[in-house]
Design an enzyme around this catalytic site. Structure first.
Site, PDB file in Angstrom:
ATOM      1  N   TYR A  72       0.838  -1.200   0.000  1.00  0.00           N
ATOM      2  CA  TYR A  72       0.000   0.000   0.000  1.00  0.00           C
ATOM      3  C   TYR A  72       0.873   1.251   0.000  1.00  0.00           C
ATOM      4  O   TYR A  72       0.578   2.231  -0.679  1.00  0.00           O
ATOM      5  CB  TYR A  72      -0.920   0.010   1.232  1.00  0.00           C
ATOM      6  CG  TYR A  72      -1.913   1.146   1.187  1.00  0.00           C
ATOM      7  CD1 TYR A  72      -3.163   0.967   0.596  1.00  0.00           C
ATOM      8  CD2 TYR A  72      -1.589   2.409   1.684  1.00  0.00           C
ATOM      9  CE1 TYR A  72      -4.060   2.018   0.510  1.00  0.00           C
ATOM     10  CE2 TYR A  72      -2.476   3.458   1.598  1.00  0.00           C
ATOM     11  CZ  TYR A  72      -3.723   3.255   1.015  1.00  0.00           C
ATOM     12  OH  TYR A  72      -4.603   4.289   0.924  1.00  0.00           O
ATOM     13  N   PHE A 124      -7.428  21.437 -24.483  1.00  0.00           N
ATOM     14  CA  PHE A 124      -7.784  20.021 -24.541  1.00  0.00           C
ATOM     15  C   PHE A 124      -8.994  19.826 -23.647  1.00  0.00           C
ATOM     16  O   PHE A 124      -9.131  20.480 -22.616  1.00  0.00           O
ATOM     17  CB  PHE A 124      -6.633  19.081 -24.146  1.00  0.00           C
ATOM     18  CG  PHE A 124      -7.070  17.653 -24.330  1.00  0.00           C
ATOM     19  CD1 PHE A 124      -7.268  17.149 -25.600  1.00  0.00           C
ATOM     20  CD2 PHE A 124      -7.403  16.864 -23.249  1.00  0.00           C
ATOM     21  CE1 PHE A 124      -7.777  15.867 -25.796  1.00  0.00           C
ATOM     22  CE2 PHE A 124      -7.910  15.577 -23.435  1.00  0.00           C
ATOM     23  CZ  PHE A 124      -8.089  15.083 -24.712  1.00  0.00           C
ATOM     24  N   THR A 125      -9.865  18.902 -24.038  1.00  0.00           N
ATOM     25  CA  THR A 125     -11.183  18.769 -23.409  1.00  0.00           C
ATOM     26  C   THR A 125     -11.120  18.613 -21.888  1.00  0.00           C
ATOM     27  O   THR A 125     -11.723  19.406 -21.149  1.00  0.00           O
ATOM     28  CB  THR A 125     -11.927  17.569 -24.019  1.00  0.00           C
ATOM     29  OG1 THR A 125     -11.075  16.412 -23.935  1.00  0.00           O
ATOM     30  CG2 THR A 125     -12.268  17.816 -25.483  1.00  0.00           C
ATOM     31  N   ASP A 215       1.602  20.343 -20.558  1.00  0.00           N
ATOM     32  CA  ASP A 215       0.879  19.090 -20.740  1.00  0.00           C
ATOM     33  C   ASP A 215       1.834  18.256 -21.587  1.00  0.00           C
ATOM     34  O   ASP A 215       1.913  18.395 -22.802  1.00  0.00           O
ATOM     35  CB  ASP A 215      -0.464  19.291 -21.446  1.00  0.00           C
ATOM     36  CG  ASP A 215      -1.208  17.954 -21.587  1.00  0.00           C
ATOM     37  OD1 ASP A 215      -0.528  16.916 -21.558  1.00  0.00           O
ATOM     38  OD2 ASP A 215      -2.446  17.953 -21.739  1.00  0.00           O
ATOM     39  N   LYS A 258      -0.362   7.596 -23.382  1.00  0.00           N
ATOM     40  CA  LYS A 258       0.042   7.910 -24.762  1.00  0.00           C
ATOM     41  C   LYS A 258       1.520   7.562 -24.935  1.00  0.00           C
ATOM     42  O   LYS A 258       1.867   6.399 -25.100  1.00  0.00           O
ATOM     43  CB  LYS A 258      -0.231   9.384 -25.087  1.00  0.00           C
ATOM     44  CG  LYS A 258      -1.709   9.710 -25.305  1.00  0.00           C
ATOM     45  CD  LYS A 258      -2.489   9.830 -24.041  1.00  0.00           C
ATOM     46  CE  LYS A 258      -3.854  10.446 -24.232  1.00  0.00           C
ATOM     47  NZ  LYS A 258      -4.649  10.438 -22.995  1.00  0.00           N
ATOM     48  N   ARG A 382     -13.594  15.519 -33.693  1.00  0.00           N
ATOM     49  CA  ARG A 382     -12.881  16.570 -32.967  1.00  0.00           C
ATOM     50  C   ARG A 382     -13.296  17.897 -33.587  1.00  0.00           C
ATOM     51  O   ARG A 382     -12.592  18.486 -34.380  1.00  0.00           O
ATOM     52  CB  ARG A 382     -11.353  16.399 -33.050  1.00  0.00           C
ATOM     53  CG  ARG A 382     -10.805  15.183 -32.375  1.00  0.00           C
ATOM     54  CD  ARG A 382     -10.516  15.303 -30.884  1.00  0.00           C
ATOM     55  NE  ARG A 382     -11.642  15.195 -29.985  1.00  0.00           N
ATOM     56  CZ  ARG A 382     -11.535  14.817 -28.713  1.00  0.00           C
ATOM     57  NH1 ARG A 382     -10.365  14.493 -28.208  1.00  0.00           N
ATOM     58  NH2 ARG A 382     -12.585  14.782 -27.920  1.00  0.00           N
ATOM     59  N   PHE A 449     -19.073  15.008 -25.766  1.00  0.00           N
ATOM     60  CA  PHE A 449     -18.737  14.156 -26.903  1.00  0.00           C
ATOM     61  C   PHE A 449     -18.646  12.687 -26.528  1.00  0.00           C
ATOM     62  O   PHE A 449     -18.849  11.813 -27.367  1.00  0.00           O
ATOM     63  CB  PHE A 449     -17.405  14.609 -27.542  1.00  0.00           C
ATOM     64  CG  PHE A 449     -16.245  14.600 -26.591  1.00  0.00           C
ATOM     65  CD1 PHE A 449     -16.002  15.698 -25.778  1.00  0.00           C
ATOM     66  CD2 PHE A 449     -15.401  13.514 -26.503  1.00  0.00           C
ATOM     67  CE1 PHE A 449     -14.936  15.693 -24.884  1.00  0.00           C
ATOM     68  CE2 PHE A 449     -14.333  13.496 -25.617  1.00  0.00           C
ATOM     69  CZ  PHE A 449     -14.107  14.587 -24.805  1.00  0.00           C
TER      70      PHE A 449
HETATM   71  O1  PLI Z   1      -7.220  10.399 -20.723  1.00  0.00           O
HETATM   72  P1  PLI Z   1      -6.353  10.885 -19.626  1.00  0.00           P
HETATM   73  O2  PLI Z   1      -7.109  11.326 -18.444  1.00  0.00           O
HETATM   74  O3  PLI Z   1      -5.261   9.919 -19.273  1.00  0.00           O
HETATM   75  O4  PLI Z   1      -5.555  12.170 -20.188  1.00  0.00           O
HETATM   76  C1  PLI Z   1      -6.199  13.353 -20.489  1.00  0.00           C
HETATM   77  C2  PLI Z   1      -5.441  14.073 -21.564  1.00  0.00           C
HETATM   78  C3  PLI Z   1      -4.715  15.184 -21.239  1.00  0.00           C
HETATM   79  N1  PLI Z   1      -4.032  15.862 -22.185  1.00  0.00           N
HETATM   80  C4  PLI Z   1      -4.036  15.492 -23.484  1.00  0.00           C
HETATM   81  C5  PLI Z   1      -3.274  16.293 -24.464  1.00  0.00           C
HETATM   82  C6  PLI Z   1      -4.752  14.385 -23.874  1.00  0.00           C
HETATM   83  O5  PLI Z   1      -4.731  14.025 -25.154  1.00  0.00           O
HETATM   84  C7  PLI Z   1      -5.506  13.638 -22.907  1.00  0.00           C
HETATM   85  C8  PLI Z   1      -6.313  12.546 -23.270  1.00  0.00           C
HETATM   86  N2  PLI Z   1      -6.532  12.262 -24.520  1.00  0.00           N
HETATM   87  C9  PLI Z   1      -7.335  11.347 -25.028  1.00  0.00           C
HETATM   88  C10 PLI Z   1      -8.183  10.459 -24.199  1.00  0.00           C
HETATM   89  C11 PLI Z   1      -7.385  11.228 -26.464  1.00  0.00           C
HETATM   90  O6  PLI Z   1      -8.090  10.355 -26.996  1.00  0.00           O
HETATM   91  O7  PLI Z   1      -6.699  12.014 -27.131  1.00  0.00           O
END
Ligand code: PLI
Length: 479
Positions: A72, A124-125, A215, A258, A382, A449
């Site tokens: 933990y 970003f969203t 970011d 990513k 998008r 979305f």
């Molecule tokens: O999906 P998360 O919570 O691990 O990350 C959010 C996120 C933050 N910044 C940027 C630039 C992103 O592209 C992002 C998430 N992007 C997604 C889910 C996408 O499909 O692009």
């Protein structure tokens, strides 16, 4: 003669994917309310919805997962990840989070006061949603070229320093908690920032005592583009460019789903001791103890190994090379896409693809639906649906970019999958006049979305070009 390149890996395990009939896809799309997010993945043939959490892990990452220390508190894997972060990003503190938005939540809550303004190079969203939830307002300071899908500017992610300076003058530096600087800007089409611009933006902010938070979700892809496009960096390694980028910032939020080649995870990084303490404390409420942040020990270990793999030049060459391969094929077929080709996917310009569908009828959403019907390829809107509503007026935001994103998961698909995708889109393009718009019939309050539902403005048959073909089936997915 230009020589071919090939992926720096071979395939050890495969995952079957299912082809579907047109009738099955029509049923699935109707049940999903014409929203590709609401499809079941078993109904998808080639899944280009996102590059987030969809990477194939290496044998070394899978082996690392067996070394998970599921304590933990104080897991050995946390300290391995901390070492990787110090080595490759250089920031002092690591606060792991369950994914990127967890880190955005912590940062926004700690730094933003109600009424603050957060400048960013396009929104970003999830980032914008957390800034607004904390009482702030996002202010776009990206260069104008980023909003023009046809501009060939090599660094369309750049901050417009005049816009940023005007904002500081108008709002006052005390109302601006930090610059939110996204690398390889997702919504602009995976477009990079130059080192020169990162340095200049940071100097401007720091002169006014404004912090800079990256970011850095796709910072490694951004580093690759600096190596390719910016004078003086051709002989530098991606890893050394990444480290240099980070020297200009006070910290970063990262979605590890990513660049880091894993299926889950994120982190907040900072050089600020006080902010780190507060984030660790707040993180206990929302993420988990500060040495696991909502992740299993095995996940932390896979991220540590993934970062080291992601910064390899040959990995990045193949990763971006595959995106360019699809983009070049689409361009050769005359498909309007965002130029120059970006890092994590190819973005179709739905305005030029469907000039007869007004933006109020969500052309990008309709095109994503049509691509799925034709071949089972899943993409993502998008455009106006993703942009949502203005937080003060409640009006629909109509962004200049109305795009369909074909995001390429890392190390997952082959060139043949790219060929199938291209053929499907090219065949739709030939009959694009038959595509009609959509009406939103269910609109969730936040990040609409993901869960919105739509109905075709004409009968469903008119949306489906594939059903009009003599064989009644999609050309590229003939089952
Ligand atoms: O999906 P998360 O919570 O691990 O990350 C959010 C996120 C933050 N910044 C940027 C630039 C992103 O592209 C992002 C998430 N992007 C997604 C889910 C996408 O499909 O692009």
């Amino acid at each position: 003669m230009r020589r071919c390149w090939a992926e720096p890996f071979k395939i050890k395990m495969v995952e079957p994917i299912r082809t579907t009939s047109l009738a099955e896809r029509q049923r699935a799309l109707g049940a999903a309310g014409f929203n590709t997010f609401l499809l079941r993945s078993e109904d998808v043939y080639i899944d280009l919805l996102t590059d987030s959490g969809t990477s194939a892990m290496s044998d070394r990452q899978w082996a690392a997962m067996m070394l998970g220390d599921e304590a933990y508190a104080g897991s050995a894997n946390y300290y391995h990840l901390e070492q990787a972060v110090h080595r490759f990003y250089g920031f002092k503190h690591l606060i792991p989070t369950h994914q990127g938005r967890g880190a955005e939540h912590l940062l926004s809550r700690i730094l933003i006061k109600p009424g603050d303004i957060v400048p960013g190079n396009m929104y970003f969203t999830t980032t914008k949603a957390h800034q607004e939830l904390a009482g702030g307002r996002f202010h776009d300071v990206i260069i104008d070229e980023a909003h023009d899908p046809e501009s060939e500017h090599p660094f369309k992610g750049n901050v417009d320093l005049d816009k940023l300076e005007s904002l500081i003058r108008a709002a006052g530096a005390s109302r601006i908690p930090y610059l939110s600087l996204e690398l390889n800007v997702n919504m602009a089409g995976g477009q990079p920032c130059s080192m020169e611009n990162i340095r200049a933006s940071s100097e401007l902010c720091h002169r006014h005592d404004i912090k800079v938070y990256l970011d850095a979700t796709r910072a490694i892809e951004n580093a690759w583009f600096i190596k390719q496009r910016e004078r003086g960096y051709a002989d530098r390694s991606v890893a050394s460019i990444l480290l240099e980028i980070c020297t200009h910032a006070d910290g970063a939020t990262i979605s590890s789903k990513k660049d880091h080649l894993v299926n889950i995870g994120g982190m907040l990084l900072t050089n600020d001791d006080e902010l780190a303490d507060e984030a660790r404390n707040l993180g206990v409420l929302f993420e988990g103890l500060h040495t696991y942040g909502g992740l299993a020990g095995r996940d932390l270990e896979a991220i540590a190994v993934g970062i080291a793999e992601a910064v390899q030049d040959d990995h990045m060459h193949a990763r971006i090379g595959q995106v360019e391969y699809l983009a070049d094929r689409l361009l050769a077929a005359g498909i309007p896409i965002v130029r120059p080709t970006g890092g994590h996917g190819v973005f179709i310009d739905a305005r030029r693809f469907l000039p007869h569908v007004p933006q109020q009828q969500f052309p990008a959403q309709a095109l994503a639906a049509e691509i799925y019907l034709d071949s089972g390829v899943r993409s993502m809107e998008r455009g106006a649906v993703s942009a949502g509503r203005h937080p003060d007026t409640g009006e629909n935001i109509m962004p200049r970019l109305e795009l369909v994103r074909l995001a390429i998961p890392r190390r997952v698909y082959t060139q043949a999958h790219m060929d199938v995708t291209c053929e499907s889109i090219a065949s739709i393009y030939d009959e694009r006049r038959r595509i009609h718009g959509l009406r939103m019939v269910c609109e969730p309050k936040r990040l609409r979305f993901f869960q919105a539902r739509f109905e075709p403005l004409r009968d469903a048959g008119s949306l489906c070009i594939a059903s009009r073909r003599p064989d009644g089936a999609a050309s590229s997915n003939p089952s």
